[in-house]
Design a protein around this motif. Structure first.
Motif, PDB file in Angstrom:
ATOM      1  N   ASN A 176       0.932  -1.260   0.158  1.00  0.00           N
ATOM      2  CA  ASN A 176      -0.039   0.103   0.003  1.00  0.00           C
ATOM      3  C   ASN A 176       0.903   1.125  -0.054  1.00  0.00           C
ATOM      4  OD1 ASN A 176      -1.890   1.736   0.524  1.00  0.00           O
ATOM      5  ND2 ASN A 176      -2.136   1.508   2.712  1.00  0.00           N
ATOM      6  N   THR A 177       0.462   1.793  -0.875  1.00  0.00           N
ATOM      7  CA  THR A 177       1.076   3.469  -1.014  1.00  0.00           C
ATOM      8  C   THR A 177       0.211   4.456  -0.616  1.00  0.00           C
ATOM      9  OG1 THR A 177       1.065   4.057  -3.111  1.00  0.00           O
ATOM     10  CG2 THR A 177       3.031   2.592  -2.684  1.00  0.00           C
ATOM     11  N   PHE A 178       0.666   5.591   0.046  1.00  0.00           N
ATOM     12  CA  PHE A 178      -0.350   6.719   0.383  1.00  0.00           C
ATOM     13  C   PHE A 178       0.578   7.929   0.273  1.00  0.00           C
ATOM     14  CE2 PHE A 178       1.099   4.873   4.317  1.00  0.00           C
ATOM     15  CZ  PHE A 178       1.477   5.809   5.057  1.00  0.00           C
ATOM     16  N   GLN A 179       1.797   8.252   0.072  1.00  0.00           N
ATOM     17  CA  GLN A 179       2.657   9.365   0.210  1.00  0.00           C
ATOM     18  C   GLN A 179       2.888   9.906  -1.307  1.00  0.00           C
ATOM     19  OE1 GLN A 179       5.633   8.113   2.874  1.00  0.00           O
ATOM     20  NE2 GLN A 179       4.314   8.974   4.426  1.00  0.00           N
ATOM     21  N   ARG A 180       2.521   9.144  -2.443  1.00  0.00           N
ATOM     22  CA  ARG A 180       2.813   9.611  -3.653  1.00  0.00           C
ATOM     23  C   ARG A 180       1.540  10.476  -4.280  1.00  0.00           C
ATOM     24  NH1 ARG A 180       4.873   3.736  -5.694  1.00  0.00           N
ATOM     25  NH2 ARG A 180       6.488   3.506  -4.003  1.00  0.00           N
TER      26      ARG A 180
ATOM     27  N   ASN B 224      -1.549   6.740  -5.860  1.00  0.00           N
ATOM     28  CA  ASN B 224      -1.055   5.574  -5.269  1.00  0.00           C
ATOM     29  C   ASN B 224      -1.814   4.278  -5.746  1.00  0.00           C
ATOM     30  OD1 ASN B 224       0.640   6.973  -2.807  1.00  0.00           O
ATOM     31  ND2 ASN B 224      -0.952   8.511  -3.090  1.00  0.00           N
ATOM     32  N   TYR B 225      -1.154   3.336  -5.039  1.00  0.00           N
ATOM     33  CA  TYR B 225      -1.826   1.998  -5.522  1.00  0.00           C
ATOM     34  C   TYR B 225      -1.787   1.021  -4.166  1.00  0.00           C
ATOM     35  CZ  TYR B 225      -1.427   3.464 -10.360  1.00  0.00           C
ATOM     36  OH  TYR B 225      -1.722   3.916 -11.611  1.00  0.00           O
TER      37      TYR B 225
ATOM     38  N   SER C 129      -6.066   3.534  -5.777  1.00  0.00           N
ATOM     39  CA  SER C 129      -6.353   4.108  -4.589  1.00  0.00           C
ATOM     40  C   SER C 129      -7.109   5.276  -4.790  1.00  0.00           C
ATOM     41  CB  SER C 129      -5.109   4.368  -3.572  1.00  0.00           C
ATOM     42  OG  SER C 129      -5.656   5.106  -2.517  1.00  0.00           O
TER      43      SER C 129
ATOM     44  N   HIS D 284      -5.476   8.770  -5.568  1.00  0.00           N
ATOM     45  CA  HIS D 284      -4.842   8.688  -6.957  1.00  0.00           C
ATOM     46  C   HIS D 284      -5.434   9.991  -7.635  1.00  0.00           C
ATOM     47  CE1 HIS D 284      -3.739   7.684 -10.955  1.00  0.00           C
ATOM     48  NE2 HIS D 284      -3.131   6.634 -10.490  1.00  0.00           N
TER      49      HIS D 284
ATOM     50  N   PRO E  45      -2.883  12.852   2.668  1.00  0.00           N
ATOM     51  CA  PRO E  45      -3.783  11.542   2.516  1.00  0.00           C
ATOM     52  C   PRO E  45      -5.090  11.345   3.406  1.00  0.00           C
ATOM     53  CG  PRO E  45      -1.847  11.137   3.736  1.00  0.00           C
ATOM     54  CD  PRO E  45      -1.940  12.756   3.285  1.00  0.00           C
TER      55      PRO E  45
ATOM     56  N   SER F 254      -3.490   4.933   5.876  1.00  0.00           N
ATOM     57  CA  SER F 254      -2.128   4.286   6.432  1.00  0.00           C
ATOM     58  C   SER F 254      -2.142   3.094   7.236  1.00  0.00           C
ATOM     59  CB  SER F 254      -1.674   5.522   7.306  1.00  0.00           C
ATOM     60  OG  SER F 254      -2.483   5.818   8.402  1.00  0.00           O
TER      61      SER F 254
END
Length: 271
Positions: free
Chosen positions: A108-112, A115-116, A155, A158, A183, A244
């Motif tokens: 899981n990504t949430f800081q770009r 995100n995906y 996500s 995105h 986020p 997160s």
């Protein structure tokens, strides 16, 4: 046997000492009320402590089983709610519109800015691109790609994902789109200026597409402004989902999606 007898003979004095100590302790406890009560209280506390520790240890090792059971029950309830809103109260498989599948988030990504998520389910679990994904608190995103055993999800965090939404209080249609910043927040678009909105208004899915059932939470209005020449509000919402800490999600299968998409495409072609 000879070694055992030698051992007992060698430590005969110490053994006799322990025997006499035991007899003394028994006489003191058995024939004196105060030491007897103190001993019983201490032994009861010790036994209670051991029982509590045993129970807590057993409960700890049962947590995964209990957690899996709760997830299954939650899955069933969410599936029922998704269909009840359509009037399919009996949840008959012949008329049910939505099925839900449990999945575990393994990446899981949430800081770009785009995100995906990666899930531990794939085509072998009947997962298809385009399925909606929700969490315990609300909308998470939409399935993008699927392999045999895994699926990636675009996500809500995105910048290219737009969610058809509505203000729950007024049923006003709008759109939620992440702006690439926090986020915890997203932008709320296309609410006409003549519609009164308030801080704290709940934003939910509109149900006006084949991806999400209606009334799935997305967030609540946290701020807004309206200039004199603006046609629409500029607003922000606090997202319902904490991206997160996502651990489990649910994939939404609209069993009537193909029929709906086909009819809508045919209608557009006729125009």
């Amino acid at each position: 046997m000879q070694n055992l007898l030698y051992f007992l003979y060698r430590f005969r004095t110490f053994g006799l000492f322990l025997l006499l100590e035991g007899i003394c302790a028994w006489l003191i406890i058995g024939y004196n009320n105060q030491p007897n009560a103190a001993f019983l209280n201490s032994s009861n506390r010790l036994v209670a402590g051991i029982n509590t520790l045993t129970s807590n240890t057993g409960d700890y090792f049962q947590l995964k089983t209990i957690n899996d059971q709760l997830i299954r029950e939650n899955l069933l309830l969410r599936e029922q709610l998704a269909n009840v809103s359509l009037g399919l109260v009996e949840i008959d498989s012949s008329v049910r519109k939505y099925n839900l599948f449990k999945a575990k988030v393994i990446n899981n990504t949430f800081q770009r800015s785009m995100n995906y998520l990666t899930l531990d389910v794939g085509s072998k679990d009947q997962v298809l691109p385009g399925m909606g994904v929700i969490g315990g608190e609300g909308v998470v995103g939409q399935v993008k790609s699927v392999s045999g055993n895994f699926a990636t999800v675009t996500s809500l965090l995105h910048r290219n994902l737009m969610i058809s939404s509505s203000v729950k209080r007024t049923r006003t249609l709008c759109t939620v789109q992440w702006d690439g910043n926090s986020p915890l927040e997203a932008s709320l678009k296309y609410i006409p200026r003549h519609i009164p909105i308030n801080i704290g208004d709940t934003i939910v899915t509109s149900g006006f597409n084949a991806v999400f059932p209606e009334n799935i939470p997305i967030g609540t209005i946290s701020e807004y402004q309206l200039e004199d020449n603006d046609v629409f509000y500029e607003a922000k919402i606090s997202l319902a989902v904490d991206f997160s800490s996502l651990e489990y999600v649910y994939l939404v299968q609209n069993v009537m999606k193909a029929e709906q998409d086909s009819l809508e495409t045919e209608t557009q072609m006729v125009q």
